[in-house]
Design a protein around this motif. Structure first.
Motif, PDB file in Angstrom:
ATOM      1  N   LEU A 111      33.412  27.872  34.069  1.00  0.00           N
ATOM      2  CA  LEU A 111      34.297  28.775  34.296  1.00  0.00           C
ATOM      3  C   LEU A 111      34.062  29.604  34.442  1.00  0.00           C
ATOM      4  O   LEU A 111      34.511  30.458  35.502  1.00  0.00           O
ATOM      5  CB  LEU A 111      35.520  28.210  33.547  1.00  0.00           C
ATOM      6  CG  LEU A 111      37.063  28.293  34.121  1.00  0.00           C
ATOM      7  CD1 LEU A 111      37.792  27.912  34.360  1.00  0.00           C
ATOM      8  CD2 LEU A 111      38.348  28.844  31.711  1.00  0.00           C
ATOM      9  N   ILE A 112      33.703  30.712  33.297  1.00  0.00           N
ATOM     10  CA  ILE A 112      33.442  32.107  33.153  1.00  0.00           C
ATOM     11  C   ILE A 112      32.344  32.425  34.629  1.00  0.00           C
ATOM     12  O   ILE A 112      32.565  33.816  35.713  1.00  0.00           O
ATOM     13  CB  ILE A 112      32.223  32.685  32.185  1.00  0.00           C
ATOM     14  CG1 ILE A 112      33.609  32.640  31.428  1.00  0.00           C
ATOM     15  CG2 ILE A 112      32.228  33.675  32.422  1.00  0.00           C
ATOM     16  CD1 ILE A 112      32.260  33.148  30.031  1.00  0.00           C
ATOM     17  N   ALA A 113      31.274  31.393  35.000  1.00  0.00           N
ATOM     18  CA  ALA A 113      30.095  32.001  36.140  1.00  0.00           C
ATOM     19  C   ALA A 113      30.847  31.554  36.882  1.00  0.00           C
ATOM     20  O   ALA A 113      30.462  32.587  38.382  1.00  0.00           O
ATOM     21  CB  ALA A 113      28.982  30.962  36.500  1.00  0.00           C
ATOM     22  N   PRO A 158      50.064  31.420  40.390  1.00  0.00           N
ATOM     23  CA  PRO A 158      49.316  31.793  39.638  1.00  0.00           C
ATOM     24  C   PRO A 158      47.883  32.500  40.532  1.00  0.00           C
ATOM     25  O   PRO A 158      47.953  33.918  39.525  1.00  0.00           O
ATOM     26  CB  PRO A 158      48.038  31.169  39.931  1.00  0.00           C
ATOM     27  CG  PRO A 158      48.318  29.562  40.442  1.00  0.00           C
ATOM     28  CD  PRO A 158      49.654  29.672  40.587  1.00  0.00           C
ATOM     29  N   LYS A 159      48.154  33.481  41.930  1.00  0.00           N
ATOM     30  CA  LYS A 159      47.654  34.306  42.494  1.00  0.00           C
ATOM     31  C   LYS A 159      48.255  35.566  42.451  1.00  0.00           C
ATOM     32  O   LYS A 159      47.871  36.532  41.302  1.00  0.00           O
ATOM     33  CB  LYS A 159      47.963  33.808  43.654  1.00  0.00           C
ATOM     34  CG  LYS A 159      47.095  35.223  44.532  1.00  0.00           C
ATOM     35  CD  LYS A 159      46.862  34.819  46.149  1.00  0.00           C
ATOM     36  CE  LYS A 159      45.792  36.095  47.199  1.00  0.00           C
ATOM     37  NZ  LYS A 159      46.129  35.100  48.246  1.00  0.00           N
ATOM     38  N   ASP A 219      42.424  23.848  34.421  1.00  0.00           N
ATOM     39  CA  ASP A 219      43.179  23.928  35.383  1.00  0.00           C
ATOM     40  C   ASP A 219      42.262  24.120  36.602  1.00  0.00           C
ATOM     41  O   ASP A 219      43.028  25.446  36.632  1.00  0.00           O
ATOM     42  CB  ASP A 219      44.646  23.662  35.872  1.00  0.00           C
ATOM     43  CG  ASP A 219      44.975  22.966  37.235  1.00  0.00           C
ATOM     44  OD1 ASP A 219      44.863  23.181  37.849  1.00  0.00           O
ATOM     45  OD2 ASP A 219      45.913  22.969  37.677  1.00  0.00           O
ATOM     46  N   GLU A 220      41.378  23.744  36.848  1.00  0.00           N
ATOM     47  CA  GLU A 220      40.708  24.769  38.322  1.00  0.00           C
ATOM     48  C   GLU A 220      41.461  24.947  39.765  1.00  0.00           C
ATOM     49  O   GLU A 220      40.550  26.348  39.978  1.00  0.00           O
ATOM     50  CB  GLU A 220      39.708  23.429  39.191  1.00  0.00           C
ATOM     51  CG  GLU A 220      38.007  23.290  37.582  1.00  0.00           C
ATOM     52  CD  GLU A 220      36.759  22.970  38.144  1.00  0.00           C
ATOM     53  OE1 GLU A 220      36.264  24.174  39.072  1.00  0.00           O
ATOM     54  OE2 GLU A 220      36.498  22.662  37.678  1.00  0.00           O
ATOM     55  N   PRO A 221      42.113  24.674  40.489  1.00  0.00           N
ATOM     56  CA  PRO A 221      42.545  25.669  40.825  1.00  0.00           C
ATOM     57  C   PRO A 221      43.751  25.952  40.538  1.00  0.00           C
ATOM     58  O   PRO A 221      43.637  27.117  41.516  1.00  0.00           O
ATOM     59  CB  PRO A 221      43.920  24.264  41.789  1.00  0.00           C
ATOM     60  CG  PRO A 221      42.800  23.001  41.681  1.00  0.00           C
ATOM     61  CD  PRO A 221      42.509  22.644  40.084  1.00  0.00           C
ATOM     62  N   TRP A 222      44.373  25.949  39.601  1.00  0.00           N
ATOM     63  CA  TRP A 222      45.262  27.067  39.536  1.00  0.00           C
ATOM     64  C   TRP A 222      43.932  28.583  38.509  1.00  0.00           C
ATOM     65  O   TRP A 222      44.374  29.711  39.215  1.00  0.00           O
ATOM     66  CB  TRP A 222      45.824  26.666  37.755  1.00  0.00           C
ATOM     67  CG  TRP A 222      46.857  27.981  37.295  1.00  0.00           C
ATOM     68  CD1 TRP A 222      47.939  27.601  37.070  1.00  0.00           C
ATOM     69  CD2 TRP A 222      46.627  28.971  36.240  1.00  0.00           C
ATOM     70  NE1 TRP A 222      49.170  28.249  36.892  1.00  0.00           N
ATOM     71  CE2 TRP A 222      48.236  29.135  36.339  1.00  0.00           C
ATOM     72  CE3 TRP A 222      45.405  29.482  36.109  1.00  0.00           C
ATOM     73  CZ2 TRP A 222      47.464  30.293  35.585  1.00  0.00           C
ATOM     74  CZ3 TRP A 222      45.503  30.802  35.410  1.00  0.00           C
ATOM     75  CH2 TRP A 222      46.788  30.909  34.621  1.00  0.00           C
ATOM     76  N   ALA A 230      42.973  30.003  41.851  1.00  0.00           N
ATOM     77  CA  ALA A 230      44.178  30.854  42.235  1.00  0.00           C
ATOM     78  C   ALA A 230      44.105  31.935  41.256  1.00  0.00           C
ATOM     79  O   ALA A 230      44.468  33.495  42.184  1.00  0.00           O
ATOM     80  CB  ALA A 230      45.254  30.355  42.272  1.00  0.00           C
ATOM     81  N   PHE A 231      43.912  31.915  40.255  1.00  0.00           N
ATOM     82  CA  PHE A 231      44.631  33.042  39.194  1.00  0.00           C
ATOM     83  C   PHE A 231      43.415  33.946  39.416  1.00  0.00           C
ATOM     84  O   PHE A 231      43.448  35.317  39.496  1.00  0.00           O
ATOM     85  CB  PHE A 231      44.034  32.889  37.773  1.00  0.00           C
ATOM     86  CG  PHE A 231      44.314  34.153  36.935  1.00  0.00           C
ATOM     87  CD1 PHE A 231      45.862  34.378  36.904  1.00  0.00           C
ATOM     88  CD2 PHE A 231      42.762  34.157  36.622  1.00  0.00           C
ATOM     89  CE1 PHE A 231      46.168  35.767  35.420  1.00  0.00           C
ATOM     90  CE2 PHE A 231      43.575  35.829  35.381  1.00  0.00           C
ATOM     91  CZ  PHE A 231      44.537  35.842  35.442  1.00  0.00           C
ATOM     92  N   ALA A 232      42.516  33.977  39.460  1.00  0.00           N
ATOM     93  CA  ALA A 232      40.961  34.731  39.905  1.00  0.00           C
ATOM     94  C   ALA A 232      40.399  35.222  40.680  1.00  0.00           C
ATOM     95  O   ALA A 232      40.909  36.317  41.164  1.00  0.00           O
ATOM     96  CB  ALA A 232      39.300  33.880  39.629  1.00  0.00           C
ATOM     97  N   GLU A 233      41.546  34.510  41.862  1.00  0.00           N
ATOM     98  CA  GLU A 233      41.671  35.171  43.501  1.00  0.00           C
ATOM     99  C   GLU A 233      42.929  36.977  43.544  1.00  0.00           C
ATOM    100  O   GLU A 233      42.416  37.443  44.025  1.00  0.00           O
ATOM    101  CB  GLU A 233      41.728  34.977  44.490  1.00  0.00           C
ATOM    102  CG  GLU A 233      42.025  34.748  45.991  1.00  0.00           C
ATOM    103  CD  GLU A 233      42.177  34.152  47.077  1.00  0.00           C
ATOM    104  OE1 GLU A 233      42.621  34.447  48.018  1.00  0.00           O
ATOM    105  OE2 GLU A 233      42.545  32.740  46.106  1.00  0.00           O
ATOM    106  N   GLY A 234      43.827  35.922  42.745  1.00  0.00           N
ATOM    107  CA  GLY A 234      44.659  37.446  43.031  1.00  0.00           C
ATOM    108  C   GLY A 234      43.785  38.342  41.961  1.00  0.00           C
ATOM    109  O   GLY A 234      44.257  40.239  42.843  1.00  0.00           O
ATOM    110  N   PHE A 235      43.609  38.068  40.679  1.00  0.00           N
ATOM    111  CA  PHE A 235      42.954  39.434  40.113  1.00  0.00           C
ATOM    112  C   PHE A 235      41.564  40.154  40.874  1.00  0.00           C
ATOM    113  O   PHE A 235      41.814  41.426  40.632  1.00  0.00           O
ATOM    114  CB  PHE A 235      42.301  38.287  38.390  1.00  0.00           C
ATOM    115  CG  PHE A 235      41.707  39.647  37.502  1.00  0.00           C
ATOM    116  CD1 PHE A 235      42.699  39.539  36.497  1.00  0.00           C
ATOM    117  CD2 PHE A 235      41.280  40.144  37.700  1.00  0.00           C
ATOM    118  CE1 PHE A 235      43.087  40.978  35.448  1.00  0.00           C
ATOM    119  CE2 PHE A 235      40.890  41.181  36.391  1.00  0.00           C
ATOM    120  CZ  PHE A 235      41.634  41.096  35.618  1.00  0.00           C
TER     121      PHE A 235
END
Length: 321
Positions: free
Chosen positions: A7-9, A57-58, A92-95, A98-103
């Motif tokens: 997940l982190i990578a 989440p984004k 929830d990988e899609p979530w 999207a969170f990581a994309e916004g961050f």
């Protein structure tokens, strides 16, 4: 299913800029230029208190970093990097994507790369903790204790929309899809005023970001500066989307509504043109809304110049009974 390290990578590891050691070691490393100080701030966001379970989440990734960048802006600090703590009730990988994309998008926009953090499984709700690091030349940080009698009081951006959006989503106000659509971005996608904060160094005497309501946050400046203030309600930069909102709700949103993440700052009256100029350069609306006074106390004047009664309180996680 992805492991914690997968997940982190996959979602949170990016190449660190030159001179920084980022994700992948026990600690992050970053340099601070000679003659500058480190500015740091941490915010904790909890599901059900700071955001609703159905938030995009984004947008949440954006806001999780934005609220901290706003603190750096209030200090006139240039972002260096950030760390993220994420407690997930389930994977929830899609979530997460999207969170990581916004961050990461907001981090890239402000030169504040993610350089470390932690992920864990939550027993119930989602929790997010972000810590940011910035740099500011020694002696030039904008602080709360510098307001002086005679200073103008300024506010950036607009006020009120985030509070109305929150109360609509929370069911405190009757359903109004059009009003929610017009105000929701103010709540869920705030834009930190980093460029303005940097430009105000050497001009503003004091500053704070408006996270808990204008009156409450300005009150922190007044307490730290041992001063008072008079505000003019008619001059407040009310969000255009709030046209038609009832007077009582509007006053509460503008004066007491939190989640604004704009700047309230004071500057000498003879620097008005300079404030307007840096606002234009930073692409930020700045509005003069009052004056600092020597006598302690905070007054809001109505259109007739009379003190308003029944002023709203800002947000407090542990209010006194």
């Amino acid at each position: 299913m992805a492991s914690e390290f997968d997940l982190i990578a996959r979602y949170f590891t990016r190449a660190a800029p030159a001179g920084l050691l980022g994700v992948g070691d026990d600690c992050a490393l970053f340099p601070v230029p000679p003659g500058e100080q480190v500015a740091t701030s941490t915010d904790l966001l909890l599901e059900g208190r700071h955001f609703f379970p159905d938030v995009d989440p984004k947008a949440l990734g954006h806001k999780a970093l934005a609220v901290n960048l706003s603190d750096l802006a209030a200090m006139g600090a240039r972002p260096i990097g950030c760390v993220l703590g994420l407690a997930l009730p389930r994977l929830d990988e899609p979530w997460v994507a999207a969170f990581a994309e916004g961050f990461h998008a907001l981090a890239a926009a402000h030169g504040c790369p993610l350089i470390g953090g932690d992920t864990t499984r939550s027993g119930h709700d989602l929790a997010i903790s972000v810590t940011v690091f910035g740099a500011v030349p020694a002696g030039l940080a904008l602080r709360r204790d510098g307001a002086q009698a005679g200073d103008d009081i300024w506010v950036s951006g607009e006020l009120g929309a985030a509070d109305v959006a929150y109360r609509l989503l929370d069911g405190q106000y009757p359903t109004d899809p059009a009003l929610l659509a017009a105000t929701r971005d103010a709540l869920e996608r705030p834009e930190p005023q980093v460029a303005l904060g940097l430009a105000l160094r050497g001009i503003a005497h004091a500053a704070i970001d408006i996270s808990d309501g204008l009156l409450q946050d300005l009150g922190h400046v007044l307490k730290a500066s041992a001063a008072g203030a008079a505000l003019r309600y008619a001059d407040m930069p009310v969000a255009a989307a709030l046209a038609g909102v009832a007077d009582a709700q509007l006053r509460r949103a503008v004066l007491g509504g939190g989640d604004v993440y704009q700047l309230c700052f004071t500057a000498p009256a003879d620097r008005r043109e300079a404030v307007l100029a840096v606002g234009r350069k930073a692409g930020a609306r700045v509005t003069r809304v009052g004056e600092i006074q020597a006598e302690p106390g905070l007054t809001v004047l109505d259109a007739g110049g009379q003190p308003m009664a029944g002023l709203p309180r800002g947000y407090d996680h542990f209010p006194a009974d």
